[in-house]
Design a protein around this motif. Structure first.
Motif, PDB file in Angstrom:
ATOM      1  N   PRO A   1       0.790  -1.275  -0.484  1.00 44.30           N
ATOM      2  CA  PRO A   1       0.264   0.245   0.005  1.00 44.30           C
ATOM      3  C   PRO A   1       0.848   1.054  -0.465  1.00 44.30           C
ATOM      4  N   LEU A   2       2.065   1.368  -0.133  1.00 48.17           N
ATOM      5  CA  LEU A   2       2.894   2.068   0.523  1.00 48.17           C
ATOM      6  C   LEU A   2       3.486   2.679  -1.155  1.00 48.17           C
ATOM      7  N   LEU A   3       3.701   1.618  -2.257  1.00 51.21           N
ATOM      8  CA  LEU A   3       4.104   2.216  -2.887  1.00 51.21           C
ATOM      9  C   LEU A   3       3.185   3.086  -3.827  1.00 51.21           C
ATOM     10  N   LEU A   4       4.324   3.727  -4.368  1.00 48.25           N
ATOM     11  CA  LEU A   4       3.988   4.862  -5.370  1.00 48.25           C
ATOM     12  C   LEU A   4       3.334   4.385  -6.495  1.00 48.25           C
ATOM     13  N   PRO A   5       2.349   5.575  -6.670  1.00 46.48           N
ATOM     14  CA  PRO A   5       1.477   4.992  -7.833  1.00 46.48           C
ATOM     15  C   PRO A   5       2.063   4.732  -9.384  1.00 46.48           C
ATOM     16  N   ASP A   6       1.980   4.209 -10.500  1.00 46.54           N
ATOM     17  CA  ASP A   6       2.746   4.492 -11.747  1.00 46.54           C
ATOM     18  C   ASP A   6       4.245   4.709 -11.600  1.00 46.54           C
ATOM     19  N   ALA A   7       4.927   4.028 -10.345  1.00 47.70           N
ATOM     20  CA  ALA A   7       6.389   3.933 -10.157  1.00 47.70           C
ATOM     21  C   ALA A   7       6.939   3.414 -10.339  1.00 47.70           C
ATOM     22  N   PRO A   8       8.621   2.750 -10.605  1.00 50.26           N
ATOM     23  CA  PRO A   8       8.898   1.429 -11.066  1.00 50.26           C
ATOM     24  C   PRO A   8       9.288   1.330  -9.133  1.00 50.26           C
ATOM     25  N   VAL A   9       9.798   0.082  -9.619  1.00 51.14           N
ATOM     26  CA  VAL A   9       9.600  -0.292  -7.671  1.00 51.14           C
ATOM     27  C   VAL A   9      11.078  -1.029  -8.150  1.00 51.14           C
ATOM     28  N   VAL A  10      12.458  -0.911  -7.103  1.00 49.73           N
ATOM     29  CA  VAL A  10      13.718  -1.455  -6.697  1.00 49.73           C
ATOM     30  C   VAL A  10      13.577  -2.146  -5.533  1.00 49.73           C
ATOM     31  N   VAL A  11      13.904  -3.068  -5.224  1.00 47.73           N
ATOM     32  CA  VAL A  11      14.142  -4.126  -4.254  1.00 47.73           C
ATOM     33  C   VAL A  11      15.478  -3.991  -3.654  1.00 47.73           C
ATOM     34  N   TRP A  12      15.921  -3.587  -2.374  1.00 48.58           N
ATOM     35  CA  TRP A  12      17.760  -3.958  -2.725  1.00 48.58           C
ATOM     36  C   TRP A  12      17.788  -4.530  -0.757  1.00 48.58           C
ATOM     37  N   TRP A  13      18.250  -5.096  -1.470  1.00 44.02           N
ATOM     38  CA  TRP A  13      19.255  -6.214   0.226  1.00 44.02           C
ATOM     39  C   TRP A  13      20.642  -5.781   0.585  1.00 44.02           C
ATOM     40  N   PRO A  14      21.071  -4.703   1.717  1.00 45.88           N
ATOM     41  CA  PRO A  14      22.349  -4.724   1.458  1.00 45.88           C
ATOM     42  C   PRO A  14      23.301  -5.963   2.316  1.00 45.88           C
ATOM     43  N   VAL A  15      22.733  -7.218   2.681  1.00 43.77           N
ATOM     44  CA  VAL A  15      23.005  -7.997   3.706  1.00 43.77           C
ATOM     45  C   VAL A  15      21.587  -8.749   3.912  1.00 43.77           C
ATOM     46  N   ASP A  16      22.157  -9.968   3.642  1.00 43.35           N
ATOM     47  CA  ASP A  16      21.557 -11.320   4.300  1.00 43.35           C
ATOM     48  C   ASP A  16      20.109 -11.417   2.543  1.00 43.35           C
ATOM     49  N   ALA A  17      20.911 -11.366   1.600  1.00 42.53           N
ATOM     50  CA  ALA A  17      19.562 -11.394   0.377  1.00 42.53           C
ATOM     51  C   ALA A  17      19.185 -13.148   0.575  1.00 42.53           C
ATOM     52  N   PRO A  18      17.845 -12.616  -0.295  1.00 40.65           N
ATOM     53  CA  PRO A  18      17.419 -14.196  -1.019  1.00 40.65           C
ATOM     54  C   PRO A  18      18.026 -14.713  -1.629  1.00 40.65           C
ATOM     55  N   LEU A  19      18.257 -16.403  -2.419  1.00 43.42           N
ATOM     56  CA  LEU A  19      19.451 -17.143  -3.608  1.00 43.42           C
ATOM     57  C   LEU A  19      18.621 -16.855  -4.273  1.00 43.42           C
ATOM     58  N   ASP A  20      17.482 -16.817  -4.236  1.00 50.48           N
ATOM     59  CA  ASP A  20      16.561 -16.285  -5.158  1.00 50.48           C
ATOM     60  C   ASP A  20      15.584 -14.946  -5.194  1.00 50.48           C
ATOM     61  N   PRO A  21      16.186 -13.750  -5.737  1.00 51.21           N
ATOM     62  CA  PRO A  21      15.514 -12.285  -5.501  1.00 51.21           C
ATOM     63  C   PRO A  21      14.092 -12.467  -5.884  1.00 51.21           C
ATOM     64  N   ALA A  22      14.019 -12.976  -6.806  1.00 49.96           N
ATOM     65  CA  ALA A  22      12.599 -13.080  -7.758  1.00 49.96           C
ATOM     66  C   ALA A  22      11.899 -13.675  -7.280  1.00 49.96           C
ATOM     67  N   GLY A  23      12.088 -14.379  -6.313  1.00 51.70           N
ATOM     68  CA  GLY A  23      10.688 -15.568  -5.770  1.00 51.70           C
ATOM     69  C   GLY A  23      10.561 -14.782  -4.591  1.00 51.70           C
ATOM     70  N   ASP A  24      11.198 -14.211  -3.780  1.00 49.74           N
ATOM     71  CA  ASP A  24      10.913 -13.397  -2.570  1.00 49.74           C
ATOM     72  C   ASP A  24       9.870 -12.852  -2.987  1.00 49.74           C
ATOM     73  N   PRO A  25       8.497 -12.832  -1.909  1.00 48.57           N
ATOM     74  CA  PRO A  25       7.663 -11.759  -1.990  1.00 48.57           C
ATOM     75  C   PRO A  25       8.253 -10.341  -2.192  1.00 48.57           C
ATOM     76  N   LEU A  26       8.603  -9.877  -1.917  1.00 48.23           N
ATOM     77  CA  LEU A  26       9.327  -8.178  -1.763  1.00 48.23           C
ATOM     78  C   LEU A  26       9.571  -8.473  -3.328  1.00 48.23           C
ATOM     79  N   GLY A  27      11.019  -8.957  -3.439  1.00 51.86           N
ATOM     80  CA  GLY A  27      11.032  -9.331  -5.260  1.00 51.86           C
ATOM     81  C   GLY A  27      10.616  -9.193  -5.744  1.00 51.86           C
ATOM     82  N   ALA A  28       8.773 -10.055  -5.656  1.00 51.32           N
ATOM     83  CA  ALA A  28       7.925 -10.311  -6.865  1.00 51.32           C
ATOM     84  C   ALA A  28       7.829  -8.918  -6.917  1.00 51.32           C
TER      85      ALA A  28
END
Length: 406
Positions: free
Chosen positions: A115-142
């Motif tokens: 609900p906090l994402l800007l409408p009609d704007a791209p989204v970038v997710v950044w994991w500085p540490v402890d990134a999931p092995l499958d970023p695209a499969g992560d609920p936030l990465g999706a």
């Protein structure tokens, strides 16, 4: 302007953001993307500082997701969301919302972020540490068009590179890859200055630095030649040496800031190759959000295909032009060939015709090194029978994804 909300909801956070913008006199939203940072409390400050610095180039709404550890079974069953809102001078050129998640909601962070994402704007997710092995499969990465990880922060970066290759999805990228953009641009420019064929490459850098492996894989993938990965005391990448039929090309950076580019027949020149901070790396990644096909190709080449035992010819004291006099290069199941100077015929490499070549190269490299003025045997070819394996500045593979050198 800062606002603290305790035990709140995403709806209350949105209302507080609108109220804060009106209070400072900027009711309009002038941000170009949403940057979601998933981190822990220990690394939240550094990541947020880098994001604020990068927001001067890319105004964005920054959502920092901090998953707090519950210390008792009772706490793990109780969900709570605390938020810290920063608008105006306290948030760079955008807005910052620090979300602290407790209890069961930790496993459903995407329901808070969406609900906090800007409408009609791209989204970038950044994991500085402890990134999931499958970023695209992560609920936030999706939720994101671009997913940024950093294998340098992992305990076993080389093994994680292999896992990244297995799970790669268009839109994935790595700050370890971003760190070598100036190196890739400089090496491509160096090879563009001379007409040559590359026979072997050596990449030297500190141990457990995935940027060294990524640069080596990129060179091996683009040039289709053996690449040796050697170790040094650092910092970071220290040198790249390319053996060509026109002489060695060396890019050496011993101090982490100023490098020396050496090309046979040209004076040495100083090149600025300083180690960039995280804010510069994030700003570079936010400049373009399309898939990085060059990174994908280098990543899928595979760390296991880098050979630390590749025989790398070293120039002798009287070496001139293409070859190195008196150097023995031996590979598995190959015969030894002795080179005795320009114009003197040595013993040919098994299975390959040699005519006046001064350098002895193993059949694993399968490349002849002609000397200026010496005749080359008819039908001599480059590595693996191809006409040339030289790196040329084409959009698909030289300076990576078209990024400018820093």
């Amino acid at each position: 302007m800062k606002t603290d909300l305790t035990d709140t909801t995403a709806s209350k956070i949105n209302k507080a953001l609108v109220k804060a913008r009106r209070a400072i006199g900027t009711p309009a939203v002038g941000m170009v993307l949403t940057l979601v940072i998933v981190t822990d409390e220990e690394n939240a400050y550094d990541a947020l500082k880098a994001a604020n610095d990068a927001s001067r180039e890319h105004p964005s709404r920054t959502l920092v997701v901090v998953k707090r550890v519950s210390r008792s079974p009772r706490d793990r069953t109780q969900s709570r969301l605390d938020a810290e809102l920063r608008v105006g001078a306290d948030a760079g050129t955008g807005e910052t919302v620090v979300l602290r998640l407790y209890g069961e909601i930790v496993d459903h962070a995407q329901s808070v972020v969406l609900p906090l994402l800007l409408p009609d704007a791209p989204v970038v997710v950044w994991w500085p540490v402890d990134a999931p092995l499958d970023p695209a499969g992560d609920p936030l990465g999706a939720l994101a068009q671009r997913r940024v990880t950093d294998t340098y922060s992992s305990e076993q970066p080389v093994r994680e590179l292999t896992a990244r290759a297995d799970t790669y999805t268009p839109g994935d990228t790595d700050l370890s890859w971003t760190r070598i953009t100036p190196w890739r641009s400089m090496l491509a420019a160096a090879l563009d200055q001379v007409t040559c064929e590359v026979a072997a490459v050596e990449v030297e850098g500190e141990e457990f630095n995935p940027s060294c492996e990524l640069l080596a894989m990129w060179l091996a993938d683009r040039l289709d030649v053996p690449v040796k990965r050697s170790l040094s005391s650092g910092p970071g990448l220290t040198a790249v040496r390319m053996h060509t039929d026109s002489g060695p090309i060396v890019l050496d950076r011993a101090d982490g800031s100023l490098a020396t580019l050496s090309i046979q027949g040209q004076p040495d020149r100083a090149v600025a190759l300083k180690r960039r901070d995280t804010a510069e790396l994030i700003a570079e990644e936010l400049r373009r959000l399309d898939p990085d096909d060059t990174y994908a190709s280098a990543l899928r080449f595979g760390v296991e295909r880098l050979n630390p035992s590749v025989p790398f010819p070293q120039p002798g004291p009287d070496a001139k032009g293409a070859g190195a006099e008196g150097v023995d290069a031996k590979g598995p199941d190959t015969e030894r060939a002795d080179a005795k100077g320009a114009g003197a015929e040595g013993e040919p490499v098994k299975g390959e015709p040699v005519s006046g070549g001064p350098a002895a190269v193993s059949t694993e490299l399968a490349v002849e090194a002609p000397v200026e003025g010496a005749a080359q045997a008819p039908g001599a070819q480059g590595p693996q029978g191809s006409p040339s394996a030289s790196l040329k500045p084409v959009p698909s593979g030289l300076s990576g994804n078209g990024k400018a050198a820093k």
